[in-house]
Design a protein around this motif. Structure first.
Motif, PDB file in Angstrom:
ATOM      1  N   LEU A 110       3.033  -5.369 -11.590  1.00 50.85           N
ATOM      2  CA  LEU A 110       3.316  -4.063 -12.193  1.00 50.85           C
ATOM      3  C   LEU A 110       2.138  -3.141 -11.919  1.00 50.85           C
ATOM      4  CD1 LEU A 110       4.471  -5.515 -15.632  1.00 50.85           C
ATOM      5  CD2 LEU A 110       5.954  -4.699 -13.789  1.00 50.85           C
ATOM      6  N   ILE A 111       2.445  -1.957 -11.430  1.00 51.51           N
ATOM      7  CA  ILE A 111       1.372  -0.988 -11.179  1.00 51.51           C
ATOM      8  C   ILE A 111       1.335   0.006 -12.347  1.00 51.51           C
ATOM      9  CG2 ILE A 111       0.415   0.716  -9.574  1.00 51.51           C
ATOM     10  CD1 ILE A 111       0.670  -2.039  -8.288  1.00 51.51           C
ATOM     11  N   TYR A 112       0.173   0.076 -12.974  1.00 47.42           N
ATOM     12  CA  TYR A 112      -0.018   1.012 -14.084  1.00 47.42           C
ATOM     13  C   TYR A 112      -1.042   2.063 -13.701  1.00 47.42           C
ATOM     14  CZ  TYR A 112       2.413  -1.920 -17.509  1.00 47.42           C
ATOM     15  OH  TYR A 112       3.353  -2.612 -18.213  1.00 47.42           O
ATOM     16  N   LEU A 113      -1.009   3.169 -14.426  1.00 47.03           N
ATOM     17  CA  LEU A 113      -2.084   4.147 -14.314  1.00 47.03           C
ATOM     18  C   LEU A 113      -2.889   4.091 -15.609  1.00 47.03           C
ATOM     19  CD1 LEU A 113      -0.157   7.116 -12.674  1.00 47.03           C
ATOM     20  CD2 LEU A 113      -1.941   5.704 -11.622  1.00 47.03           C
ATOM     21  N   ALA A 114      -4.146   3.690 -15.473  1.00 45.45           N
ATOM     22  CA  ALA A 114      -5.049   3.662 -16.620  1.00 45.45           C
ATOM     23  C   ALA A 114      -5.872   4.942 -16.539  1.00 45.45           C
ATOM     24  CB  ALA A 114      -5.952   2.429 -16.568  1.00 45.45           C
ATOM     25  N   ASP A 115      -5.537   5.902 -17.408  1.00 43.26           N
ATOM     26  CA  ASP A 115      -6.123   7.238 -17.318  1.00 43.26           C
ATOM     27  C   ASP A 115      -6.054   7.769 -15.889  1.00 43.26           C
ATOM     28  OD1 ASP A 115      -6.638   7.273 -19.990  1.00 43.26           O
ATOM     29  OD2 ASP A 115      -8.777   6.812 -19.819  1.00 43.26           O
TER      30      ASP A 115
ATOM     31  N   VAL B 112       3.339   4.042  -6.813  1.00 40.81           N
ATOM     32  CA  VAL B 112       3.535   2.628  -6.461  1.00 40.81           C
ATOM     33  C   VAL B 112       3.600   2.483  -4.938  1.00 40.81           C
ATOM     34  CG1 VAL B 112       5.127   0.666  -6.592  1.00 40.81           C
ATOM     35  CG2 VAL B 112       4.715   2.056  -8.628  1.00 40.81           C
ATOM     36  N   SER B 113       4.354   3.367  -4.293  1.00 42.94           N
ATOM     37  CA  SER B 113       4.471   3.288  -2.841  1.00 42.94           C
ATOM     38  C   SER B 113       3.129   3.530  -2.155  1.00 42.94           C
ATOM     39  CB  SER B 113       5.480   4.317  -2.326  1.00 42.94           C
ATOM     40  OG  SER B 113       6.750   3.995  -2.791  1.00 42.94           O
ATOM     41  N   LYS B 114       2.346   4.449  -2.736  1.00 42.80           N
ATOM     42  CA  LYS B 114       1.051   4.760  -2.140  1.00 42.80           C
ATOM     43  C   LYS B 114       0.107   3.561  -2.275  1.00 42.80           C
ATOM     44  CE  LYS B 114      -1.588   8.498  -3.322  1.00 42.80           C
ATOM     45  NZ  LYS B 114      -1.473   9.811  -3.948  1.00 42.80           N
ATOM     46  N   VAL B 115       0.083   2.967  -3.476  1.00 42.85           N
ATOM     47  CA  VAL B 115      -0.838   1.859  -3.749  1.00 42.85           C
ATOM     48  C   VAL B 115      -0.451   0.620  -2.938  1.00 42.85           C
ATOM     49  CG1 VAL B 115      -1.586   0.241  -5.544  1.00 42.85           C
ATOM     50  CG2 VAL B 115      -1.465   2.675  -6.039  1.00 42.85           C
ATOM     51  N   THR B 116       0.874   0.355  -2.821  1.00 36.14           N
ATOM     52  CA  THR B 116       1.302  -0.885  -2.155  1.00 36.14           C
ATOM     53  C   THR B 116       1.645  -0.658  -0.683  1.00 36.14           C
ATOM     54  OG1 THR B 116       3.640  -0.508  -2.730  1.00 36.14           O
ATOM     55  CG2 THR B 116       2.305  -1.716  -4.317  1.00 36.14           C
ATOM     56  N   ARG B 117       1.687   0.608  -0.283  1.00 30.21           N
ATOM     57  CA  ARG B 117       2.094   0.986   1.084  1.00 30.21           C
ATOM     58  C   ARG B 117       3.457   0.385   1.429  1.00 30.21           C
ATOM     59  NH1 ARG B 117      -3.835  -0.098   1.885  1.00 30.21           N
ATOM     60  NH2 ARG B 117      -3.091  -2.206   1.786  1.00 30.21           N
ATOM     61  N   ALA B 118       4.325   0.345   0.413  1.00 33.07           N
ATOM     62  CA  ALA B 118       5.668  -0.225   0.608  1.00 33.07           C
ATOM     63  C   ALA B 118       6.622   0.437  -0.375  1.00 33.07           C
ATOM     64  CB  ALA B 118       5.623  -1.734   0.362  1.00 33.07           C
ATOM     65  N   PRO B 119       7.922   0.324  -0.123  1.00 32.64           N
ATOM     66  CA  PRO B 119       8.863   0.872  -1.107  1.00 32.64           C
ATOM     67  C   PRO B 119       8.769   0.114  -2.431  1.00 32.64           C
ATOM     68  CG  PRO B 119      10.016   0.097   0.874  1.00 32.64           C
ATOM     69  CD  PRO B 119       8.597  -0.280   1.025  1.00 32.64           C
ATOM     70  N   VAL B 120       9.211   0.754  -3.494  1.00 36.15           N
ATOM     71  CA  VAL B 120       9.190   0.121  -4.813  1.00 36.15           C
ATOM     72  C   VAL B 120      10.041  -1.148  -4.789  1.00 36.15           C
ATOM     73  CG1 VAL B 120       9.872   0.418  -7.229  1.00 36.15           C
ATOM     74  CG2 VAL B 120       8.820   2.306  -5.990  1.00 36.15           C
ATOM     75  N   GLY B 121       9.554  -2.209  -5.416  1.00 35.79           N
ATOM     76  CA  GLY B 121      10.322  -3.450  -5.469  1.00 35.79           C
ATOM     77  C   GLY B 121       9.683  -4.562  -4.654  1.00 35.79           C
ATOM     78  N   PHE B 122       8.639  -4.220  -3.892  1.00 33.73           N
ATOM     79  CA  PHE B 122       8.019  -5.239  -3.041  1.00 33.73           C
ATOM     80  C   PHE B 122       6.515  -5.344  -3.266  1.00 33.73           C
ATOM     81  CE2 PHE B 122      11.930  -3.764  -1.149  1.00 33.73           C
ATOM     82  CZ  PHE B 122      12.620  -4.963  -0.975  1.00 33.73           C
ATOM     83  N   ALA B 123       6.053  -4.884  -4.438  1.00 32.17           N
ATOM     84  CA  ALA B 123       4.618  -4.928  -4.733  1.00 32.17           C
ATOM     85  C   ALA B 123       4.145  -6.369  -4.888  1.00 32.17           C
ATOM     86  CB  ALA B 123       4.330  -4.146  -6.013  1.00 32.17           C
ATOM     87  N   GLY B 124       2.969  -6.635  -4.394  1.00 33.29           N
ATOM     88  CA  GLY B 124       2.365  -7.967  -4.543  1.00 33.29           C
ATOM     89  C   GLY B 124       0.864  -7.844  -4.610  1.00 33.29           C
TER      90      GLY B 124
ATOM     91  N   ASN C  77       4.182  -6.406  -0.271  1.00 34.85           N
ATOM     92  CA  ASN C  77       3.779  -5.034   0.039  1.00 34.85           C
ATOM     93  C   ASN C  77       4.340  -4.585   1.389  1.00 34.85           C
ATOM     94  OD1 ASN C  77       2.327  -4.884  -2.360  1.00 34.85           O
ATOM     95  ND2 ASN C  77       0.500  -5.747  -1.412  1.00 34.85           N
ATOM     96  N   MET C  78       5.517  -5.064   1.668  1.00 35.97           N
ATOM     97  CA  MET C  78       6.248  -4.683   2.886  1.00 35.97           C
ATOM     98  C   MET C  78       7.715  -4.601   2.502  1.00 35.97           C
ATOM     99  SD  MET C  78       5.167  -6.869   6.200  1.00 35.97           S
ATOM    100  CE  MET C  78       4.402  -8.280   5.417  1.00 35.97           C
ATOM    101  N   LYS C  79       8.422  -3.635   3.127  1.00 35.84           N
ATOM    102  CA  LYS C  79       9.843  -3.485   2.821  1.00 35.84           C
ATOM    103  C   LYS C  79      10.587  -4.783   3.143  1.00 35.84           C
ATOM    104  CE  LYS C  79      13.634  -0.233   3.603  1.00 35.84           C
ATOM    105  NZ  LYS C  79      14.783  -1.021   3.918  1.00 35.84           N
ATOM    106  N   ASP C  80      11.445  -5.210   2.200  1.00 35.17           N
ATOM    107  CA  ASP C  80      12.312  -6.375   2.392  1.00 35.17           C
ATOM    108  C   ASP C  80      11.561  -7.676   2.705  1.00 35.17           C
ATOM    109  OD1 ASP C  80      14.472  -4.762   1.883  1.00 35.17           O
ATOM    110  OD2 ASP C  80      14.983  -4.452   3.994  1.00 35.17           O
TER     111      ASP C  80
END
Ligand code: ATP
Ligand code: MG
Length: 577
Positions: free
Chosen positions: A283-288, A329-341, A366-369
């Motif tokens: 899960l990607i959160y924004l802390a402040d 999320v996409s910026k941080v993981t460099r991937a579409p939402v749903g594939f964060a790792g 962090n890669m699509k599909d």
């Protein structure tokens, strides 16, 4: 009131953004209209019901010894700076400037105003206890305003604040309010529970939420199956296993696997044929505003209150923690939402304790599909720290009794907090005690969501045709429906019954419109008048009218001689509960 002049624009269509019954029905029945996201006008029917809610609240607050007053909606920044909440409250606080450039906020709550008021105007502990309340419009710039009145940005709240000389007296004030709340929600006819709750950014250490039981509620509540104690899931104590990883575990090789169109844990679990408990979600959160990652076991849910507490305990001075938006999320993981790792993620990673013993788990790639299998912390990524981030859920073990929890959903209609000296310390609200020593006042605060109650009542009481108002909250008790508007005899009898009911103190709407009977019945059902009196030429020939109670649903024939007395009795009994 005559239907021909009542401003109650009913509608056949649901509003496009309505997800729940109360939102749909309050709009369709002509009770409310949206002006902007989370901002509504209350039309005459809606406002009448709101006033009835207010009245019950007022009566019980007054009976409990609280005093009604009124504080301003616009509040100077200085007060919020004094309490430290100008920064801490985050983006829910709507800030504005006056023509001179001075900062103000639209009040989301009134601890600051009331604390300064009492500080500056009380001189002796002998004037305590005191409990001040108001019924007033609040503004909170909610991140996700939705469900009509349930989560608005502008809404009406009853807020009360108690001031006491010491902790024991403050606890008594708290108990008095708790009793008053029980009476209030009982009088409104709610099926509700008082649950132990987190104190959020208000602080203090004793808090109950009053939750109306409803499938569509936003809050999840767990109840211990032995003690019957109920908690907000964020607060419920669960017994957590704090296990280490097997030091001799052999790690499998890290592998990238194709997982087309699998976004949720359930989809990944089904596609890879792996238990949700062997998958780790990121899960990607924004802390402040700064991104962080939080790892949870696939079958667990995150408790943001615990995560925030952990961040603070780890030395991060964080005021606000929110789930990151899709773009972030996409910026941080460099991937579409749903594939964060977690592997090759360049943000701090915090992991739940239940991830610690896991070996060879599945994560997003962090890669699509694509997902990764054979993932292991320490080898494939570093964890900044482990903590207990879990939210209680059905089947978890209650830490107090060792028994499992059951789960249900609720709508929070009221919230009471014991605040202690959080505000009186920060704002220097002190009085000399009996011993002559200056002591900070002990405080409590007590909220009720007046306009949310309107929605909660509909949520708990409606059917396929419309709203089913409980008598105490109904905008009008009775509607009189002359079925043939052009029949003089029918109209004359309708007018007579209407006039006599009004004289008997019954709140009644005469549907005097020249429309078909079917249309009148439809509107009566939709608006939800507790009692309908239908007057038709055929019945009149026999000296009878048709009486229907909305909740029970069945129709009975009643003599025109007795109908007024009969209806007045039904209304009286409905109001007495
Ligand atoms: P929530 O958890 O639902 O956001 P809260 O803890 O922020 O509520 P309080 O600050 O305790 O709420 O406010 C007191 C009461 O005001 C709540 O119990 C609720 O009934 C009502 N309320 C809070 N926020 C809203 C809102 N956005 N729209 C309508 N009513 C609200
Ligand atoms: Mg809130």
């Amino acid at each position: 009131m005559r239907m021909s002049t009542l401003f109650a624009p009913t509608r056949k269509e649901d509003p496009a953004d309505a997800e729940i019954a109360s939102h749909r029905l309050l709009v369709r029945a002509g009770f409310i209209r949206m002006v902007a996201r989370g901002i509504y006008s209350f039309l005459p029917l809606g406002w009448r019901s709101v006033r009835k809610i207010e009245r019950i609240v007022r009566e019980e607050m007054d009976r409990a010894g609280a005093q009604e007053m009124r504080m301003p909606g616009v509040q100077p920044a200085e007060l919020w700076q004094e309490s430290g909440r100008w920064d801490a409250y985050g983006s829910e606080l709507l800030r504005l400037k006056d023509r001179k450039g001075s900062d103000f906020a639209l009040g989301p709550t009134h601890e600051e105003v009331v604390t300064s008021l009492v500080r500056d105007n009380l001189s002796s502990y002998k004037q305590l206890p005191i409990n001040l309340y108001q019924i007033q419009t609040k503004f909170r710039d909610e991140p996700r305003p939705r469900f009509g009145l349930m989560r608005g940005r502008e809404f009406v709240m009853k807020d009360a604040y108690s001031f006491d000389v010491d902790k024991q007296a403050a606890h008594e004030s708290y108990a008095t309010m708790k009793d008053a709340y029980h009476r209030i929600f009982t009088r409104m006819g709610f099926d509700f529970v008082a649950v132990e709750a987190d104190t959020g950014n208000i602080g203090g250490d004793l808090s109950h939420e009053f939750q109306v039981v409803a499938e569509t509620g936003e809050d999840v509540i767990v109840r211990c199956t032995t003690s019957g104690r109920a908690w907000n899931v964020e607060k419920a104590p669960i017994s957590i296993e704090d296990a280490e990883r097997d030091p001799d575990a052999q790690f499998a090789e890290l592998e990238v696997v194709k997982t087309p169109k699998t976004h949720t844990i359930a989809e990944v679990s089904a596609f890879l044929e792996r238990e949700a408990s062997s998958i780790v979600k990121t899960l990607i959160y924004l802390a402040d505003g700064e991104p962080i990652a939080v790892l949870m076991r696939g079958d667990h849910a995150a408790n943001e209150v615990k995560i925030l507490a952990h961040l603070r305990a780890s030395g991060l001075d964080c005021a606000e923690l929110v789930l990151a938006d899709d773009v972030t999320v996409s910026k941080v993981t460099r991937a579409p939402v749903g594939f964060a790792g977690p592997a090759r993620l360049e943000v701090p990673i915090y992991a739940d304790l239940s991830v610690r013993p896991m070996v060879d788990f599945v994560t997003g790639a962090n890669m699509k599909d694509r997902h990764l299998t054979g993932v292991n912390w320490g080898r494939d990524f570093e964890v900044s720290s482990f903590g207990d981030f879990r939210r209680a859920q059905a089947g978890d073990i209650c830490a107090d009794t060792g028994s499992p929890y059951e789960e249900f959903r609720g709508i929070e209609v009221g919230h009471i907090f014991y605040l202690g000296t959080k505000y009186s310390d920060a704002m220097s609200a002190k009085l000399q005690g009996e011993d002559g020593e200056l002591k900070p006042l002990e405080m409590g605060c007590y909220g009720i969501g007046i306009t949310r109650i309107l929605a909660a009542a509909v949520e708990q009481s409606h059917d396929g045709n419309g709203i089913v108002w409980p008598m105490p909250l109904a905008p009008y008790h009775v509607t009189v429906l002359p079925l043939q508007a052009r029949n003089e005899e029918v109209m004359a009898e309708a007018e007579r019954i209407y006039a006599e009911l009004r004289a008997a103190g019954v709140e009644v709407v005469l549907d005097d419109r020249d429309v078909r009977a079917g249309g009148k019945f439809k509107d009566a059902e939709l608006i939800g008048f507790p009692v309908q009196i239908a007057i038709g030429s055929r019945g009149l020939a026999e000296g009878q009218v048709e009486l229907k109670q909305r909740a029970a649903g069945d129709k009975v024939l009643v003599s025109t001689d007795t109908v007024v007395a009969e209806v007045a009795r039904i209304v009286r009994e409905g109001l007495e509960g």
